[in-house]
Design a protein around this motif. Structure first.
Motif, PDB file in Angstrom:
ATOM      1  N   TRP A 132      -0.992 -13.730   2.175  1.00  0.00           N
ATOM      2  CA  TRP A 132      -1.222 -12.920   3.378  1.00  0.00           C
ATOM      3  C   TRP A 132      -1.601 -13.760   4.602  1.00  0.00           C
ATOM      4  N   ASP A 150       1.380  -7.241   1.467  1.00  0.00           N
ATOM      5  CA  ASP A 150       0.302  -6.457   0.864  1.00  0.00           C
ATOM      6  C   ASP A 150       0.446  -6.268  -0.642  1.00  0.00           C
ATOM      7  N   SER A 203      -2.455  -4.274  -4.321  1.00  0.00           N
ATOM      8  CA  SER A 203      -2.692  -4.930  -3.042  1.00  0.00           C
ATOM      9  C   SER A 203      -3.266  -6.329  -3.201  1.00  0.00           C
ATOM     10  N   GLY A 258      -7.023  -1.717  -4.567  1.00  0.00           N
ATOM     11  CA  GLY A 258      -5.923  -1.541  -3.634  1.00  0.00           C
ATOM     12  C   GLY A 258      -5.156  -0.248  -3.790  1.00  0.00           C
TER      13      GLY A 258
END
Length: 326
Positions: A132, A150, A203, A258
Motif C-alpha cells: 500500500w 486494499d 484488507s 478488514g
C-alpha cells in the motif's frame, strides 16, 4: 513424478524476506510420502551476485535461462535505487525474458515485484496489487494496470500479485493449496509455522491502530466461532465472547480483519466446505451442515458467489474418481 519447476528472479536491491518467502514456502511443500512437490531455483541476470536491500549480496547459480524452463516464475520485491521503483524501467534483457516466460508459465510477484511485472508489460489491463505504501507511485508509473492496494493478493489466473511482506506468504500458500489441495496447503503452512489461509480479499492493514492489549482483541470470539461454524452464530454472542458491546465488537472486528463479522464468518464457512469437499466423500448436504450453511442449496449459492463453481464441480477438481452426482 516431475516436480513443478519454480524460478525465483533476484534483481538488484531485492528484498531478502520476499526472496526467502518464495523459496521457503515452495520448498516446504511435500506430498504424503514427504516428496518435494516443487523444484525451486533462484536466478539472476548473468548468474551474477545481486545486491539485497538489506546491505548484503546474494549469490546465485543460475541465469535468466531458468525463466524459460520454469512452470512458475516468482519476482520478489525490490527497493530503490532499482530503476523500476524510480522510473518504472527494467533491463530490456530481463523484460524480454519475463515476457517470453509468461507465454507458457504462471507468473507471480511479491510486494514491489509487481513493478517489475508491470514494467515488462505483463500487468496491462489486469487487476493487481502491491504494498500500500507504493500504490501512489505505482499508479503514476503504470496507469494501465487495475491496481487494488486494499487486498492481500490478487489471483488473475496465470498472473498473481501480492501485497507486502507477510502477504507474500499468503499468496504462496494460496498457490500451493490451489495446485495440491487444502491438505498439502495446511501441511505446508504448519511447516512454516503460519496460518494456513487468509482470503486474498482481506484488507491490507493500512495505517490502522493495533489494539494495545490482547484483552481488546476479537481473537477469542474468532477462535470460538471457528470451533462452532456448524451452529448459528449470533453477533451478540460473539460480542459477549470478546467482552464487548455489539457496536464496539463490530468496529474492532473491522479494524482487525478488514471486513464485517458476517462476511468473515461466511468466508470461514466456505473454507470449511472447501476442505471437506477436497478431503472427504461426505454428501453435499452433510458438507453444508458441517460448514454451517444448513442446506445444500445454501452451500451451492455461497460457493457460486465466492468461487463461481458448484460444490460437485469443485470436488471433482480436487478428487479423482468422484462420481459426478455426488
Amino acid at each position: 513424478m516431475r516436480r513443478h519447476r519454480i524460478a525465483v528472479l533476484a534483481l538488484d536491491e531485492v528484498v531478502p524476506f520476499d526472496l526467502g518467502t518464495a523459496t521457503q514456502v515452495f520448498s516446504a511443500a511435500r506430498d504424503g510420502q514427504e516428496h518435494s512437490l516443487y523444484r525451486v531455483r533462484v536466478c539472476a541476470p548473468g548468474a551474477r551476485p545481486v545486491r539485497s536491500s538489506a546491505g548484503f549480496q546474494i549469490m546465485t547459480e543460475y541465469g535468466l535461462e531458468q525463466l524459460a524452463r520454469a512452470d512458475t516464475v516468482v519476482v520478489p520485491g525490490v527497493h530503490a535505487p532499482n530503476e523500476v521503483i524510480l522510473r518504472g524501467t527494467i533491463d530490456p534483457e530481463v523484460g524480454e525474458a519475463l515476457a517470453e516466460a509468461a507465454r507458457t508459465a504462471r507468473v507471480m510477484s511479491i510486494c514491489t515485484g509487481a513493478f517489475v511485472l508491470a514494467a515488462a508489460g505483463l500487468l496491462d489491463g489486469r487487476p493487481a496489487t502491491t504494498h500500500w505504501r507504493y500504490a501512489g507511485r505505482f499508479r503514476t508509473l503504470f496507469p494501465r494496470v487495475g491496481l487494488d492496494p486494499d487486498v492481500l493478493f490478487v489471483d488473475d489466473g496465470d498472473v498473481l500479485t501480492s501485497a507486502g511482506v507477510g502477504a507474500g506468504v499468503d499468496l504462496c500458500l494460496h498457490v500451493v493449496r490451489g495446485d495440491h489441495g487444502s491438505e498439502v496447503g495446511n501441511r505446508t503452512a504448519r511447516r512454516c509455522v503460519m496460518p494456513p489461509w487468509r482470503s486474498g480479499g482481506q484488507s491490507q492493514y493500512i495505517e490502522r491502530p493495533v489494539p494495545p492489549t490482547p484483552d481488546t482483541s476479537t481473537a477469542p470470539a474468532r477462535d470460538w466461532a471457528l470451533a462452532h461454524l456448524d451452529e448459528q452464530l449470533d453477533l451478540r454472542v460473539l460480542a459477549e465472547r470478546a467482552r464487548m458491546s455489539v457496536r464496539t465488537f463490530t468496529r474492532r472486528f473491522r479494524q482487525e480483519n478488514g471486513m464485517s463479522p458476517g462476511k468473515w464468518i461466511t468466508q470461514q464457512r466456505v473454507e470449511r466446505a472447501r476442505h471437506l469437499l477436497e478431503t472427504t466423500d461426505l454428501p453435499i448436504d452433510r458438507v453444508a451442515r458441517h460448514s454451517g450453511f444448513g442446506t445444500g442449496a445454501a452451500l451451492r449459492q455461497q460457493m457460486a458467489a465466492s468461487l463461481g463453481v458448484a460444490p460437485s464441480a469443485y470436488r471433482r477438481t480436487f478428487q479423482a474418481g468422484v462420481p459426478a452426482g455426488s
